[in-house]
Design a protein around this motif. Structure first.
Motif, PDB file in Angstrom:
ATOM      1  N   LYS A  41       7.801  -4.265  -5.715  1.00 24.87           N
ATOM      2  CA  LYS A  41       7.810  -2.772  -6.322  1.00 24.87           C
ATOM      3  C   LYS A  41       6.768  -2.727  -7.197  1.00 24.87           C
ATOM      4  CE  LYS A  41      10.836   0.122  -9.087  1.00 24.87           C
ATOM      5  NZ  LYS A  41      12.169   0.080  -9.636  1.00 24.87           N
ATOM      6  N   PHE A  42       6.335  -3.600  -7.809  1.00 29.30           N
ATOM      7  CA  PHE A  42       4.975  -3.492  -8.790  1.00 29.30           C
ATOM      8  C   PHE A  42       4.030  -3.324  -8.011  1.00 29.30           C
ATOM      9  CE2 PHE A  42       6.824  -4.678 -13.110  1.00 29.30           C
ATOM     10  CZ  PHE A  42       7.893  -3.931 -13.122  1.00 29.30           C
ATOM     11  N   VAL A  43       3.755  -4.242  -7.008  1.00 26.92           N
ATOM     12  CA  VAL A  43       2.455  -4.428  -6.343  1.00 26.92           C
ATOM     13  C   VAL A  43       2.179  -2.978  -5.552  1.00 26.92           C
ATOM     14  CG1 VAL A  43       1.701  -5.377  -3.880  1.00 26.92           C
ATOM     15  CG2 VAL A  43       2.681  -6.639  -5.603  1.00 26.92           C
ATOM     16  N   LYS A  44       3.201  -2.346  -4.961  1.00 26.97           N
ATOM     17  CA  LYS A  44       3.265  -1.079  -4.202  1.00 26.97           C
ATOM     18  C   LYS A  44       2.577  -0.162  -5.253  1.00 26.97           C
ATOM     19  CE  LYS A  44       5.472   2.342  -1.736  1.00 26.97           C
ATOM     20  NZ  LYS A  44       6.687   2.884  -1.046  1.00 26.97           N
ATOM     21  N   GLN A  45       3.392  -0.143  -6.543  1.00 27.17           N
ATOM     22  CA  GLN A  45       2.991   0.886  -7.493  1.00 27.17           C
ATOM     23  C   GLN A  45       1.444   0.683  -8.111  1.00 27.17           C
ATOM     24  OE1 GLN A  45       6.197   0.001 -10.388  1.00 27.17           O
ATOM     25  NE2 GLN A  45       7.298   1.798  -9.820  1.00 27.17           N
ATOM     26  N   GLN A  47      -2.368  -7.483 -11.760  1.00 23.82           N
ATOM     27  CA  GLN A  47      -3.473  -6.588 -11.894  1.00 23.82           C
ATOM     28  C   GLN A  47      -4.681  -7.421 -11.642  1.00 23.82           C
ATOM     29  OE1 GLN A  47      -1.748  -4.970 -16.015  1.00 23.82           O
ATOM     30  NE2 GLN A  47      -2.924  -3.051 -14.871  1.00 23.82           N
ATOM     31  N   GLU A  48      -4.686  -8.490 -12.222  1.00 24.17           N
ATOM     32  CA  GLU A  48      -5.959  -9.469 -12.074  1.00 24.17           C
ATOM     33  C   GLU A  48      -6.267  -9.591 -10.389  1.00 24.17           C
ATOM     34  OE1 GLU A  48      -7.390 -14.007 -12.791  1.00 24.17           O
ATOM     35  OE2 GLU A  48      -5.799 -13.442 -14.019  1.00 24.17           O
ATOM     36  N   TYR A  49      -5.172  -9.906  -9.623  1.00 20.82           N
ATOM     37  CA  TYR A  49      -5.618 -10.354  -8.422  1.00 20.82           C
ATOM     38  C   TYR A  49      -5.664  -9.057  -7.486  1.00 20.82           C
ATOM     39  CZ  TYR A  49      -3.500 -14.864  -9.607  1.00 20.82           C
ATOM     40  OH  TYR A  49      -3.650 -16.356 -10.407  1.00 20.82           O
ATOM     41  N   LEU A  50      -5.188  -8.176  -7.931  1.00 19.48           N
ATOM     42  CA  LEU A  50      -5.051  -6.639  -7.035  1.00 19.48           C
ATOM     43  C   LEU A  50      -6.681  -6.137  -7.680  1.00 19.48           C
ATOM     44  CD1 LEU A  50      -1.700  -5.303  -7.517  1.00 19.48           C
ATOM     45  CD2 LEU A  50      -3.002  -5.660  -5.270  1.00 19.48           C
ATOM     46  N   LYS A  53      -0.874 -15.078  -4.986  1.00 17.60           N
ATOM     47  CA  LYS A  53      -2.245 -14.441  -4.367  1.00 17.60           C
ATOM     48  C   LYS A  53      -2.101 -14.311  -2.682  1.00 17.60           C
ATOM     49  CE  LYS A  53      -5.270 -17.022  -7.311  1.00 17.60           C
ATOM     50  NZ  LYS A  53      -6.042 -18.309  -7.781  1.00 17.60           N
ATOM     51  N   GLU A  54      -1.183 -15.118  -2.063  1.00 15.25           N
ATOM     52  CA  GLU A  54      -0.873 -15.105  -0.696  1.00 15.25           C
ATOM     53  C   GLU A  54      -0.191 -13.665  -0.367  1.00 15.25           C
ATOM     54  OE1 GLU A  54      -1.449 -17.265   1.918  1.00 15.25           O
ATOM     55  OE2 GLU A  54      -2.584 -18.842   0.925  1.00 15.25           O
ATOM     56  N   SER A  55       0.919 -13.300  -1.381  1.00 17.22           N
ATOM     57  CA  SER A  55       1.410 -12.246  -1.338  1.00 17.22           C
ATOM     58  C   SER A  55       0.859 -10.974  -1.304  1.00 17.22           C
ATOM     59  CB  SER A  55       2.816 -12.193  -2.054  1.00 17.22           C
ATOM     60  OG  SER A  55       3.658 -13.318  -2.082  1.00 17.22           O
ATOM     61  N   TRP A  61      -1.193 -10.176   1.684  1.00 21.07           N
ATOM     62  CA  TRP A  61      -0.317  -9.678   2.613  1.00 21.07           C
ATOM     63  C   TRP A  61      -0.033  -8.277   2.451  1.00 21.07           C
ATOM     64  CZ3 TRP A  61       4.567  -7.188   3.307  1.00 21.07           C
ATOM     65  CH2 TRP A  61       4.914  -7.142   4.801  1.00 21.07           C
ATOM     66  N   TYR A  62       0.582  -7.954   1.081  1.00 21.65           N
ATOM     67  CA  TYR A  62       0.974  -6.438   0.765  1.00 21.65           C
ATOM     68  C   TYR A  62      -0.386  -5.425   1.023  1.00 21.65           C
ATOM     69  CZ  TYR A  62       5.176  -7.469  -0.714  1.00 21.65           C
ATOM     70  OH  TYR A  62       6.805  -8.040  -0.802  1.00 21.65           O
ATOM     71  N   TRP A  63      -1.844  -6.073   0.465  1.00 18.69           N
ATOM     72  CA  TRP A  63      -2.879  -5.213   0.726  1.00 18.69           C
ATOM     73  C   TRP A  63      -3.089  -4.738   2.027  1.00 18.69           C
ATOM     74  CZ3 TRP A  63      -5.234  -2.748  -3.069  1.00 18.69           C
ATOM     75  CH2 TRP A  63      -6.514  -2.049  -2.865  1.00 18.69           C
TER      76      TRP A  63
END
Length: 323
Positions: A193-197, A260-263, A312-314, A317-319
């Motif tokens: 959820k947070f990754v998408k946001q 936030q760091e990885y994205l 990092k793996e996730s 994938w999400y990106w």
């Protein structure tokens, strides 16, 4: 050695990853799912695989369960209505799926003489116990209807082992995350959820002050535990319950910081997004940290992915899949 495995909830997040893995190892896989929370897109890559069979059915229907277990060696029971908030909103549906459905699968597995019944238990079973780390034999009182249902699953499995001789192993999952986890819907897990946001440049909302902590567990560690539960020949390792985790805890504040760091490696604006803090959620456990000593000792469990490695793996994938 190859075998025939039934994965209930096989079109869900954890279930579809299990389907993919066990197919890749040359096993025959049956997926039972009613698509209430699972998705066809999770299994599209192997829907035409010669060793894969999809049964659209419901674990609350005993006939569907009996049909699914025919000729099966092992059951990996993942089907459930997850989410503490969902269970607080609708305890009857949660009870019907998670307890009545679980009992149906146990009865069907017993009657079909499956070799072993391995099921998804939950860290929510620790309830109001403040002890850290969480040790399998010490639990508190449940804090939600969902937690009650998962504890009842453990009680039923124990009784079936003692009364009918069916081998069971329960895996208490601790905040599993990873590829294919659904970021959408009212009951989406916090990481997707947070990754998408964040990808959409929206502010994530943390319930509480962000100091609650979790033993976030990457999906590949969970797959490893399921495989070990199938393959163990250690009689002491059977008819019991294991924490399924990495064995470290991370606060929600730190989790968002890492996201936030990885994205930001993909979009540097993400590092500037402000977090919003809301009310604490009913039924939430403040802190969760697993002892994995029992799994290490009896199953030779050795989790390969730390929280940061899995994250990092996730995110990779999400990106690729959310953009």
């Amino acid at each position: 050695m190859s075998y025939k495995v039934l994965i209930t909830g096989g079109a869900g997040f954890i279930g579809s990853n299990l389907c993919e893995y066990f197919l890749s190892k040359g096993n025959s896989v049956i997926c039972l799912d009613n698509f209430a929370t699972g998705h066809h897109h999770n299994i599209k890559e192997f829907i035409n695989h010669t060793n894969f069979k999809l049964i659209e059915g419901d674990i609350t229907n005993l006939d569907d369960c009996k049909n699914a277990v025919i000729g099966v060696d092992y059951v990996l029971h993942q089907a459930a209505l997850g989410s503490v908030p969902r269970s607080i909103t609708n305890p009857i549906d949660t009870n019907n799926v998670n307890i009545s459905g679980f009992l149906n699968m146990l009865v069907a597995s017993r009657d079909a003489k499956v070799k072993r019944f391995i099921y998804a238990a939950s860290s929510s079973t620790y309830g109001d116990s403040h002890a850290l780390p969480k040790v399998e034999e010490i639990i508190g009182k449940p804090l939600s209807p969902y937690a009650i249902t998962k504890y009842v699953n453990e009680l039923y499995a124990e009784i079936f082992s003692k009364t009918y001789g069916i081998e069971t192993i329960g895996l208490r999952y601790f905040n599993v995350f990873g590829r294919k986890q659904d970021p959408n819907g009212a009951y989406a897990a916090v990481i997707p959820k947070f990754v998408k946001q964040l990808i959409n440049n929206e502010s994530p909302i943390i319930n509480g002050d962000g100091n609650y902590s979790r033993d976030f567990t990457y999906i590949d560690n969970v797959i490893q535990m399921n495989e070990l539960a199938i393959e163990t020949k250690n009689t002491e390792a059977i008819n019991t319950i294991y924490n399924t985790a990495f064995g470290e805890r991370t606060t929600l504040n730190d989790m968002v910081h890492y996201l936030q760091e990885y994205l930001s490696e993909y979009d540097d604006k993400i590092s500037l997004i402000k977090v919003i803090y809301g009310d604490t959620r009913n039924g939430d456990i403040p802190h969760s940290l697993a002892s994995i000593d029992k799994a290490k000792k009896l199953l030779n469990y050795n989790p390969k992915y730390s929280f940061k490695d899995g994250l990092k793996e996730s995110i990779n994938w999400y990106w690729e899949n959310l953009k």
